[in-house]
Design a protein around this motif. Structure first.
Motif, PDB file in Angstrom:
ATOM      1  N   HIS B 109       3.106 -24.633  52.015  1.00 18.39           N
ATOM      2  CA  HIS B 109       4.384 -24.029  52.418  1.00 18.39           C
ATOM      3  C   HIS B 109       4.208 -22.523  52.668  1.00 18.39           C
ATOM      4  O   HIS B 109       4.779 -21.958  53.591  1.00 18.39           O
ATOM      5  N   TRP B 110       3.449 -21.904  51.813  1.00 15.26           N
ATOM      6  CA  TRP B 110       3.179 -20.470  51.973  1.00 15.26           C
ATOM      7  C   TRP B 110       2.464 -20.200  53.298  1.00 15.26           C
ATOM      8  O   TRP B 110       2.855 -19.326  54.077  1.00 15.26           O
ATOM      9  N   ALA B 113       4.774 -20.709  56.231  1.00 16.03           N
ATOM     10  CA  ALA B 113       5.742 -19.623  56.405  1.00 16.03           C
ATOM     11  C   ALA B 113       5.074 -18.401  57.028  1.00 16.03           C
ATOM     12  O   ALA B 113       5.638 -17.751  57.906  1.00 16.03           O
ATOM     13  N   LEU B 114       3.863 -18.081  56.547  1.00 18.80           N
ATOM     14  CA  LEU B 114       3.218 -16.834  56.963  1.00 18.80           C
ATOM     15  C   LEU B 114       2.334 -17.009  58.187  1.00 18.80           C
ATOM     16  O   LEU B 114       1.738 -16.042  58.664  1.00 18.80           O
ATOM     17  N   GLY B 115       2.224 -18.238  58.676  1.00 19.08           N
ATOM     18  CA  GLY B 115       1.385 -18.463  59.847  1.00 19.08           C
ATOM     19  C   GLY B 115      -0.090 -18.282  59.539  1.00 19.08           C
ATOM     20  O   GLY B 115      -0.861 -17.848  60.390  1.00 19.08           O
ATOM     21  N   ASP B 116      -0.493 -18.608  58.314  1.00 15.67           N
ATOM     22  CA  ASP B 116      -1.878 -18.399  57.896  1.00 15.67           C
ATOM     23  C   ASP B 116      -2.657 -19.700  58.045  1.00 15.67           C
ATOM     24  O   ASP B 116      -2.397 -20.672  57.337  1.00 15.67           O
ATOM     25  N   ASN B 118      -5.974 -20.051  57.702  1.00 18.09           N
ATOM     26  CA  ASN B 118      -7.302 -19.959  57.088  1.00 18.09           C
ATOM     27  C   ASN B 118      -7.684 -21.309  56.466  1.00 18.09           C
ATOM     28  O   ASN B 118      -6.973 -21.815  55.600  1.00 18.09           O
ATOM     29  N   TYR B 121      -7.767 -22.535  52.583  1.00 21.53           N
ATOM     30  CA  TYR B 121      -6.583 -22.868  51.786  1.00 21.53           C
ATOM     31  C   TYR B 121      -6.212 -24.338  51.913  1.00 21.53           C
ATOM     32  O   TYR B 121      -5.152 -24.756  51.460  1.00 21.53           O
ATOM     33  N   PRO B 130      -5.122 -15.609  47.787  1.00 25.74           N
ATOM     34  CA  PRO B 130      -5.055 -14.669  46.654  1.00 25.74           C
ATOM     35  C   PRO B 130      -3.721 -13.930  46.590  1.00 25.74           C
ATOM     36  O   PRO B 130      -3.208 -13.661  45.499  1.00 25.74           O
ATOM     37  N   THR B 131      -3.157 -13.626  47.761  1.00 27.45           N
ATOM     38  CA  THR B 131      -1.908 -12.848  47.766  1.00 27.45           C
ATOM     39  C   THR B 131      -0.719 -13.649  47.244  1.00 27.45           C
ATOM     40  O   THR B 131       0.368 -13.101  47.106  1.00 27.45           O
ATOM     41  N   ALA B 135       3.502 -15.227  43.300  1.00 27.75           N
ATOM     42  CA  ALA B 135       4.376 -16.391  43.512  1.00 27.75           C
ATOM     43  C   ALA B 135       4.259 -17.384  42.355  1.00 27.75           C
ATOM     44  O   ALA B 135       5.252 -18.008  41.961  1.00 27.75           O
TER      45      ALA B 135
END
Lengths: 129, 378
Positions: B109-110, B113-116, B118, B121, B130-131, B135
């Motif tokens: 979900h993270w 939301a952030l368009g990541d 990578n 993950y 890591p960021t 949360a």
């Protein structure tokens, strides 16, 4: 990679969806990140991005550029002008320091009001498998 | 950008204290008017302030008997500062437990939301971004069990002093070990510092800095320093407190209408050639083209012919949602107006209404309508 090198900028449209999705994905239910009416009552013109989302976007900026072997070690950010819906944030970065096993990038994210975020990201590279 | 890496990043001026002159630091002695933390159980669990490098302020009311009141004990701001500083070094959360173990759905979900995108993950060997560190510590809608009363008290004290708004300003995270699905985190948070009173563009308030150590078992996996500004929102001097409604554009074609409104008369134009009534006011008759007219005063009776409810976009001086109605007057013409005294969601087509005159912003009189049934009841 050399000190002073600049990373290509990353443009992030600040949509209402990004602000709300980021807030909820980070489990931040502060009303100023999803309820415009309550945000206005608190003196803000609209909802605005939470710091956890900014933090995640800054991390993404670095790992997007340097690739999946990037291991984030430290992210230190300071917020300035809020990210409101309809704005665009442009992240830029400059290699600030190179150590034996790590590098530090100074990042700035600007929006239509000013500097939304400034800070540094320190990372290292995982060995190729 | 060739800054010395050891210097902090330049601070955007949004939160910058305009007044950076430090207040005189409170002396170490306590002040008998400063109650400090209130919950005796919580206080008992806290380290003495002398152990933490904080100012030697002893928050226990019971400890103050032998203290000499400070010379400036009657200065409320310094009293407040002393009380605020008393929380430095105290825990904000003790043995907090992450509500969920690190897990792939929340990671996904993270990233979504952030368009990541990578790949590290996702998949069997996934690690958490890591960021996401903070949360995993969030209490969500139901709050957190590990939170100490000291932190709540500190925030309440700031609330009482008018600093009711909060904004996060700084976040510094160090990642020592990757978090993986299945990891169960625990965390301890300490109140590192409470700043002097600062004036920023947002308002006047105090920066509160906390440091959180996040662990999995005994292993420290990350640290998280967080700074918020608790502030009293600045009164905005310009623009004025409330924007005014737009003013009518009065010209020679409609001046008679506005003169009527000033006298609390709703005047309709009537063509002197064909006797057709018209509204709004126009230079000529749409029916026969005749240029000459006189006026008829509307009886004020009408019905709601149609309406819309305005939710968005908001216009200055109007508070959405509100109903904009098209009223059909008893004389047969229609006009756009508002129904007052009836909630926007109770306005209905066919509703009988009656003309009233309302004055807005002190000097703008407008013809509006009130539900006729309601008026009969009054």
């Amino acid at each position: 990679m050399r000190k002073g090198d600049e990373l290509p900028p990353l443009e992030i449209p600040i949509t209402r969806t990004l602000i709300v999705a980021g807030a909820i994905a980070s489990r931040d239910y502060q009303d100023v990140h999803h309820d415009p009416e309550l945000a206005r009552q608190k003196g803000s013109p609209d909802i605005f991005m939470n710091i956890l989302t900014t933090n995640g976007l800054v991390g993404r900026y670095i790992t997007d550029h340097f690739g999946p072997r990037t291991v984030l070690r430290k992210v230190a950010i300071r917020l300035g002008a809020p990210n409101y819906p309809g704005d665009t944030m442009v992240l830029t970065g400059t290699i600030e320091a190179l150590e034996d096993t790590s590098a530090t990038v100074r990042i700035v994210g600007t929006n239509g009001i000013g500097n939304h975020v400034t800070g540094t990201v320190t990372f290292s590279m995982r060995d190729a498998e | 950008m060739g800054d010395d890496p050891d210097t902090p990043p330049p601070r955007p001026d949004f939160y910058d204290p305009d007044d950076s002159a430090a207040r005189p630091k409170p002396h170490g002695a306590n002040d008998s008017t400063a109650p400090g933390p209130r919950d005796p159980d919580a206080v008992a669990a806290r380290p003495q302030s002398g152990d933490t490098g904080g100012p030697a302020v002893r928050p226990l009311a019971g400890d103050t008997d032998h203290q000499t009141p400070r010379p400036h004990a009657h200065h409320p701001p310094d009293d407040l500062l002393t009380r605020l500083k008393a929380y430095e070094g105290h825990p904000a959360a003790v043995a907090g437990v992450g509500k969920d173990p690190v897990n792939l759905p929340m990671i996904r979900h993270w990233c979504e939301a952030l368009g990541d995108a990578n790949p590290v993950y996702t998949g069997p060997g996934a690690v958490a971004p890591p960021t996401m560190l903070q949360a995993w510590t969030m209490g969500g809608l139901t709050g957190h069990t590990g939170r100490s009363s000291a932190y709540d008290e500190l925030l309440a004290l700031l609330d009482e002093s008018g600093c009711t708004s909060v904004v996060a300003t700084d976040c510094e995270q160090e990642y020592l070990q990757p978090l993986r699905p299945g990891d169960r985190i625990t965390f301890d948070t300490v109140i590192e510092s409470v700043s002097d009173r600062k004036t920023t563009k947002l308002g006047t308030g105090h920066f509160v800095t906390t440091r959180t150590d996040v662990r999995v078992g005994e292993t420290l996996v990350g640290t998280h320093r967080f700074r918020i500004l608790k502030y009293a929102p600045a009164q905005r001097k310009k623009p004025p407190a409330r924007p005014q409604r737009p003013r009518p554009v009065v010209n020679r074609d409609n001046a008679g209408f506005w003169e009527g409104v000033e006298q609390h008369r709703l005047l309709l134009q009537r063509c002197t050639s064909c006797a057709t009534l018209r509204f709004p006011w126009l230079p000529g008759c749409a029916h026969c083209g005749g240029p000459d007219w006189d006026t008829v005063e509307a009886s004020g009776e009408g019905t709601v012919h149609s309406y819309v409810v305005m939710h968005h976009p908001p216009f200055p001086a109007f508070d959405p949602p509100y109903a904009v109605v098209l009223v059909e007057l008893a004389e047969g013409v229609r006009m756009i107006s508002n129904v007052v005294g009836t909630p926007y969601d109770k306005v209905r087509i066919g509703m009988p209404v009656r003309l009233v005159f309302r004055t807005y912003d002190g000097d703008l009189t407008l013809p509006v309508f009130r539900a006729a049934a309601e008026e009969a009841a009054v």
